[in-house]
Design an enzyme around this catalytic site. Sequence first.
Site: not given
Length: 337
Positions: A279, A314
């Site tokens: 991210k 994840r």
Amino acid sequence: MTQYYRPIARFGETPTPQSFPLAGGLCWFDTVAVHTRGGGVRSIPAGDVPAEVLENLIRARTPVAGMAMTGPRIMGILNVTPDSFSDGGQFNAPDLALAHALAMQEEGAEIIDVGGESTRPGAAEVQTAEEIARTAPVIAAIRAQSNVPISIDTRKSDVGLAAVEAGATLINDVAAFTFDPKLAAVAAAARVPVCVMHAKGSPETMQNDPTYDDVLLDVYDFLSTRVEAAVGAGIARDQIIVDPGIGFGKTLEHNLILLRGIALFHALGCPVLLGASRKRFIGTIGGGKDASDRVSGSVAVALFAARRGVQILRVHDIFATKQALDLEWAIGGAAMT
């Protein structure tokens, strides 16, 4: 005044006589940070935590989708979309998606998360029929060749139903059943576990100046409410996973606060999932303009979370994450279980 209890998780050291296991896993704690709104943080011995909260903190989690929750499990990301922030367009052909899913399983992924709608900041909503067309055939193809658990990353009940019928074994909703409440009923009827995530606003708007009174406690309260809503819809409490939603309506500083305090979410009594892989904040802090340049930073975040008892990670980079976790657990004196 409401109090929130965050265990000070430890790993790789000899537990003290006053310690308790964290969520039945390999981390432990003997001290708890007590948060109050506007009242700062203070530390207390773990034995002084109210009995109901302490039970939530120490209770071993029930297996989910066939996975034991005693150590960090790797969820491999499979985006069958043209526009996801990291791998959009790479796996949106069914044969490529199947090959990637099987490769991730070979590298150590214990569950595959299939998504047909990008939830990157600014992404537009995908029509239900298109999302089903992207995901259901891929899930069916994976199921035909593997018994690996499969989750469907969707906000929509019709997509969730099609996915379960195709072989999905978990529903992962970034909207925590606020976008389409009927999705909870689909999960309950199919008796599949769910993951409820915090997001502020929709993908189209979530990064438009997100604000909170106290991001850690606000997210905790939201997830607590959504867990109760899921239970009310007929989903077994021990089959609900919580996710604080890193990057979903959060600034860089919000993300860091949530990561520093992530052990707080164990007090909900549910397994905790973290999805921070590649991210933007990782590139902002550590460099890496392109998402593919953020592997090392993503692994660092995964290790940080694992040391605080997070049960599911994840990630995009399966081998790198698993290798790091295997070494961390070996050095820390315990084999992965």
